[in-house]
Motif scaffolding. Structure first.
Motif, PDB file in Angstrom:
ATOM      1  N   GLY A 202       0.794  -1.220   0.000  1.00  0.00           N
ATOM      2  CA  GLY A 202       0.000   0.000   0.000  1.00  0.00           C
ATOM      3  C   GLY A 202       0.826   1.267   0.000  1.00  0.00           C
ATOM      4  N   ARG A 203       2.009   1.229   0.620  1.00  0.00           N
ATOM      5  CA  ARG A 203       2.815   2.444   0.692  1.00  0.00           C
ATOM      6  C   ARG A 203       3.256   2.909  -0.695  1.00  0.00           C
ATOM      7  NH1 ARG A 203       8.450   2.680   1.406  1.00  0.00           N
ATOM      8  NH2 ARG A 203       9.550   0.905   0.521  1.00  0.00           N
ATOM      9  N   LEU A 204       3.366   1.988  -1.650  1.00  0.00           N
ATOM     10  CA  LEU A 204       3.785   2.361  -2.992  1.00  0.00           C
ATOM     11  C   LEU A 204       2.694   3.133  -3.719  1.00  0.00           C
ATOM     12  CD1 LEU A 204       5.653  -0.904  -4.042  1.00  0.00           C
ATOM     13  CD2 LEU A 204       6.565   1.158  -2.939  1.00  0.00           C
ATOM     14  N   LEU A 205       1.438   2.860  -3.395  1.00  0.00           N
ATOM     15  CA  LEU A 205       0.348   3.638  -3.982  1.00  0.00           C
ATOM     16  C   LEU A 205       0.448   5.098  -3.546  1.00  0.00           C
ATOM     17  CD1 LEU A 205      -2.572   1.095  -3.458  1.00  0.00           C
ATOM     18  CD2 LEU A 205      -1.441   1.668  -5.622  1.00  0.00           C
ATOM     19  N   GLY A 206       0.722   5.325  -2.263  1.00  0.00           N
ATOM     20  CA  GLY A 206       0.911   6.692  -1.801  1.00  0.00           C
ATOM     21  C   GLY A 206       2.078   7.365  -2.485  1.00  0.00           C
ATOM     22  N   GLY A 207       3.153   6.621  -2.695  1.00  0.00           N
ATOM     23  CA  GLY A 207       4.299   7.179  -3.393  1.00  0.00           C
ATOM     24  C   GLY A 207       3.980   7.567  -4.825  1.00  0.00           C
ATOM     25  N   LEU A 208       3.236   6.708  -5.531  1.00  0.00           N
ATOM     26  CA  LEU A 208       2.864   7.020  -6.912  1.00  0.00           C
ATOM     27  C   LEU A 208       1.958   8.249  -6.982  1.00  0.00           C
ATOM     28  CD1 LEU A 208       2.116   3.485  -8.426  1.00  0.00           C
ATOM     29  CD2 LEU A 208       4.162   4.892  -8.746  1.00  0.00           C
ATOM     30  N   LEU A 209       1.025   8.360  -6.045  1.00  0.00           N
ATOM     31  CA  LEU A 209       0.123   9.506  -6.039  1.00  0.00           C
ATOM     32  C   LEU A 209       0.886  10.802  -5.786  1.00  0.00           C
ATOM     33  CD1 LEU A 209      -2.700   7.723  -4.059  1.00  0.00           C
ATOM     34  CD2 LEU A 209      -2.984   8.696  -6.349  1.00  0.00           C
ATOM     35  N   ALA A 210       1.772  10.799  -4.779  1.00  0.00           N
ATOM     36  CA  ALA A 210       2.561  11.999  -4.482  1.00  0.00           C
ATOM     37  C   ALA A 210       3.451  12.369  -5.663  1.00  0.00           C
ATOM     38  CB  ALA A 210       3.404  11.756  -3.231  1.00  0.00           C
ATOM     39  N   ARG A 211       4.063  11.373  -6.273  1.00  0.00           N
ATOM     40  CA  ARG A 211       4.949  11.608  -7.425  1.00  0.00           C
ATOM     41  C   ARG A 211       4.209  12.306  -8.555  1.00  0.00           C
ATOM     42  NH1 ARG A 211       4.759   8.428 -11.908  1.00  0.00           N
ATOM     43  NH2 ARG A 211       6.550   8.516 -13.366  1.00  0.00           N
ATOM     44  N   SER A 212       3.008  11.819  -8.899  1.00  0.00           N
ATOM     45  CA  SER A 212       2.275  12.392 -10.021  1.00  0.00           C
ATOM     46  C   SER A 212       1.755  13.788  -9.708  1.00  0.00           C
ATOM     47  CB  SER A 212       1.115  11.473 -10.406  1.00  0.00           C
ATOM     48  OG  SER A 212       1.607  10.286 -10.992  1.00  0.00           O
ATOM     49  N   VAL A 213       1.248  13.992  -8.493  1.00  0.00           N
ATOM     50  CA  VAL A 213       0.772  15.321  -8.108  1.00  0.00           C
ATOM     51  C   VAL A 213       1.900  16.343  -8.221  1.00  0.00           C
ATOM     52  CG1 VAL A 213       0.012  16.710  -6.152  1.00  0.00           C
ATOM     53  CG2 VAL A 213      -1.114  14.532  -6.641  1.00  0.00           C
ATOM     54  N   GLU A 214       3.052  15.993  -7.691  1.00  0.00           N
ATOM     55  CA  GLU A 214       4.186  16.920  -7.705  1.00  0.00           C
ATOM     56  C   GLU A 214       4.695  17.157  -9.119  1.00  0.00           C
ATOM     57  OE1 GLU A 214       8.013  17.592  -4.853  1.00  0.00           O
ATOM     58  OE2 GLU A 214       7.699  15.563  -5.610  1.00  0.00           O
TER      59      GLU A 214
END
Length: 264
Positions: A29-41
């Motif tokens: 699950g932590r990788l989903l948060g990483g992908l979301l933050a990456r794309s937003v930024e």
């Protein structure tokens, strides 16, 4: 170290080591948060706006399947921008995030009360990482602090340092914001681990940042756990080697028990 994801057109393909602790074919699950933050930024970040809050809703478990990320701006003003982001898989959306970006300015007068920061050994002082006894090879380096030689069954506050050892996406360096988003998911096991193991699975987490982290090492300190009827609320403070920088709040649901500490 190999990345967690490689690109294939607009899709991101997870590697086998992107699996989580709950099932062999389930994405962590932590990788989903990483992908979301990456794309937003990447798509909406600017030098004038700083990510200040990221809430990640983990809708459903994702298998190790191709994923895509989409974003949309829902508010855009001079001092605040709000962006929603979604991770989609073959069976629909598996996670979403809401990110608030704020424009930095001068500090106002006065002093607000803050808790005393932790005074703990650094990873260099602790030596080699000690993520767990036995089990699979972890996908990040972790140093437990004062954990009775690795005994997670003790009824006590949990503190850890951690450092990523794999790129999130092939060919990309982790930004400070994405690094914090990846670390924030660890707040759930830290806050909810009990004398009988981890009995809760993360449903969401909110990362709030007073500043962006510096360096590769981040720390988390459990700040509280409350639960009733199989629903748990937890809180952690987020650190880097310079001191506290933010908070993580997490909501979790009772789930099947695991007998070993999280390995990443």
């Amino acid at each position: 170290m190999p990345p967690f994801f490689t690109r294939s057109g607009s899709a991101l393909l997870p590697a086998p080591h992107a699996r989580g602790p709950w099932a062999p074919d389930m994405l962590h699950g932590r990788l989903l948060g990483g992908l979301l933050a990456r794309s937003v930024e990447a798509e909406h970040g600017t030098a004038e706006l700083r990510p200040a809050r990221l809430t990640v809703d983990l809708y459903r478990n994702s298998r190790l399947v191709p994923l895509t990320v989409r974003t949309e701006v829902v508010r855009d003003g001079r001092r605040i921008r709000v962006v929603d982001a979604f991770v989609d898989g073959p069976d629909g959306t598996v996670a979403r995030a809401s990110c608030v970006m704020l424009r930095p300015g001068g500090q106002p007068p006065g002093t607000a009360w803050t808790a005393e920061p932790w005074d703990v050994p650094t990873p260099d002082e602790l030596g080699e990482p000690n993520p767990r006894r036995g089990g699979s090879t972890p996908t990040f380096a972790m140093w437990r602090i004062g954990e009775n030689d690795g005994d997670w069954s003790a009824d006590q506050r949990r503190r850890v340092w951690m450092r990523e050892t794999h790129p999130l996406v092939e060919g990309e360096e982790l930004s400070p914001f994405t690094r914090a988003a990846l670390a924030a998911d660890l707040a759930s096991p830290l806050a909810h681990w009990s004398t009988r193991g981890l009995n809760y699975i993360n449903a969401d987490y909110t990362l709030s940042l007073g500043r962006l982290p510096e360096g590769e090492v981040l720390g988390l300190e459990a700040g509280g756990h409350l639960s009733a009827d199989g629903i748990a609320s937890g809180h952690c403070v987020l650190y880097d080697l310079s001191g506290p920088l933010g908070h993580v709040d997490t909501i979790a649901l009772a789930n099947r028990r695991r007998a070993s500490p999280p390995s990443g």
